[in-house]
Design a protein around this motif. Structure first.
Motif, PDB file in Angstrom:
ATOM      1  N   CYS A 100     -14.708  16.284 -88.080  1.00  0.00           N
ATOM      2  CA  CYS A 100     -14.023  15.052 -87.680  1.00  0.00           C
ATOM      3  C   CYS A 100     -12.711  14.864 -88.434  1.00  0.00           C
ATOM      4  N   ILE A 101     -12.724  15.137 -89.736  1.00  0.00           N
ATOM      5  CA  ILE A 101     -11.493  14.993 -90.512  1.00  0.00           C
ATOM      6  C   ILE A 101     -10.445  15.988 -90.041  1.00  0.00           C
ATOM      7  N   GLN A 102     -10.863  17.193 -89.715  1.00  0.00           N
ATOM      8  CA  GLN A 102      -9.917  18.187 -89.221  1.00  0.00           C
ATOM      9  C   GLN A 102      -9.269  17.705 -87.928  1.00  0.00           C
ATOM     10  N   ILE A 103     -10.037  17.043 -87.095  1.00  0.00           N
ATOM     11  CA  ILE A 103      -9.499  16.540 -85.829  1.00  0.00           C
ATOM     12  C   ILE A 103      -8.504  15.412 -86.077  1.00  0.00           C
ATOM     13  N   ILE A 104      -8.862  14.431 -86.926  1.00  0.00           N
ATOM     14  CA  ILE A 104      -7.952  13.292 -87.112  1.00  0.00           C
ATOM     15  C   ILE A 104      -6.714  13.667 -87.927  1.00  0.00           C
ATOM     16  N   SER A 105      -6.850  14.644 -88.826  1.00  0.00           N
ATOM     17  CA  SER A 105      -5.687  15.033 -89.634  1.00  0.00           C
ATOM     18  C   SER A 105      -4.852  16.106 -88.954  1.00  0.00           C
ATOM     19  N   GLN A 106      -5.430  16.764 -87.953  1.00  0.00           N
ATOM     20  CA  GLN A 106      -4.790  17.874 -87.243  1.00  0.00           C
ATOM     21  C   GLN A 106      -4.281  18.914 -88.225  1.00  0.00           C
ATOM     22  N   GLY A 107      -5.110  19.177 -89.233  1.00  0.00           N
ATOM     23  CA  GLY A 107      -4.748  20.141 -90.263  1.00  0.00           C
ATOM     24  C   GLY A 107      -5.901  21.065 -90.569  1.00  0.00           C
ATOM     25  N   ASP A 108      -5.922  21.555 -91.802  1.00  0.00           N
ATOM     26  CA  ASP A 108      -6.982  22.447 -92.224  1.00  0.00           C
ATOM     27  C   ASP A 108      -8.286  21.678 -92.381  1.00  0.00           C
ATOM     28  N   ARG A 109      -9.351  22.428 -92.282  1.00  0.00           N
ATOM     29  CA  ARG A 109     -10.669  21.829 -92.435  1.00  0.00           C
ATOM     30  C   ARG A 109     -10.968  21.617 -93.921  1.00  0.00           C
ATOM     31  N   PRO A 110     -11.329  20.396 -94.318  1.00  0.00           N
ATOM     32  CA  PRO A 110     -11.609  20.143 -95.731  1.00  0.00           C
ATOM     33  C   PRO A 110     -12.976  20.680 -96.140  1.00  0.00           C
ATOM     34  N   LEU A 111     -13.164  20.831 -97.420  1.00  0.00           N
ATOM     35  CA  LEU A 111     -14.458  21.201 -97.979  1.00  0.00           C
ATOM     36  C   LEU A 111     -15.156  19.909 -98.377  1.00  0.00           C
ATOM     37  N   ILE A 112     -16.362  19.700 -97.852  1.00  0.00           N
ATOM     38  CA  ILE A 112     -17.098  18.461 -98.132  1.00  0.00           C
ATOM     39  C   ILE A 112     -18.487  18.810 -98.649  1.00  0.00           C
ATOM     40  N   ARG A 113     -18.895  18.103 -99.688  1.00  0.00           N
ATOM     41  CA  ARG A 113     -20.253  18.180-100.200  1.00  0.00           C
ATOM     42  C   ARG A 113     -20.830  16.768-100.165  1.00  0.00           C
TER      43      ARG A 113
END
Length: 141
Positions: A100-113
């Motif tokens: 979801c963050i990658q979609i809204i930021s239109q950037g790289d996929r973040p690392l989430i824990r």
């Protein structure tokens, strides 16, 4: 790293109420008088603006959740239990949030824990804390 905690507001905190009932009734530990249940998110590779936007659009529902940044206030006498997935284990909550963050930021996929945080109120012995940990933490995870 961007860290936030999400906790359901009173009236929506069904999971916390369920854990309190399980601890009191199933485990028979009456010393626990209250439970707070929070989801912790550690997000890397995003800016603060995207993180703040994601806090109310992805990680929480503003009408039913409180969001805390960096830390949660806990009294000295409270017991805190935290568990998270081991490295390499699939975490659906983290994967969905990263997409979801990658979609809204239109950037790289973040690392989430992610982690689950239980704050227990009441006077507990070490044996009671061990029994509660055994109940809420899946040994496979």
């Amino acid at each position: 790293m961007f860290r936030l905690y999400v906790e359901r507001k009173p009236g929506f905190a069904n999971e916390a109420e369920s854990y309190l009932s399980q601890i009191n009734n199933f485990l028979g530990i009456s010393g626990v008088t209250g439970v707070r249940y929070l989801n912790r998110y550690d997000v890397e590779n995003i800016g603060e603006a995207v993180g703040k936007a994601a806090a109310t659009r992805i990680f929480s529902e503003p009408q039913s959740d409180f969001v805390y940044y960096d830390k949660v206030d806990v009294a000295d006498g409270d017991t805190v239990i935290v568990w998270e997935y081991l490295p390499g284990q699939y975490d659906q909550r983290a994967d969905s949030a990263a997409q979801c963050i990658q979609i809204i930021s239109q950037g790289d996929r973040p690392l989430i824990r992610t982690a689950k945080v239980y704050v227990l109120y009441g006077d507990l012995t070490a044996e009671e804390i061990a029994a509660i940990k055994k109940h809420v933490i899946n040994p496979v995870e």
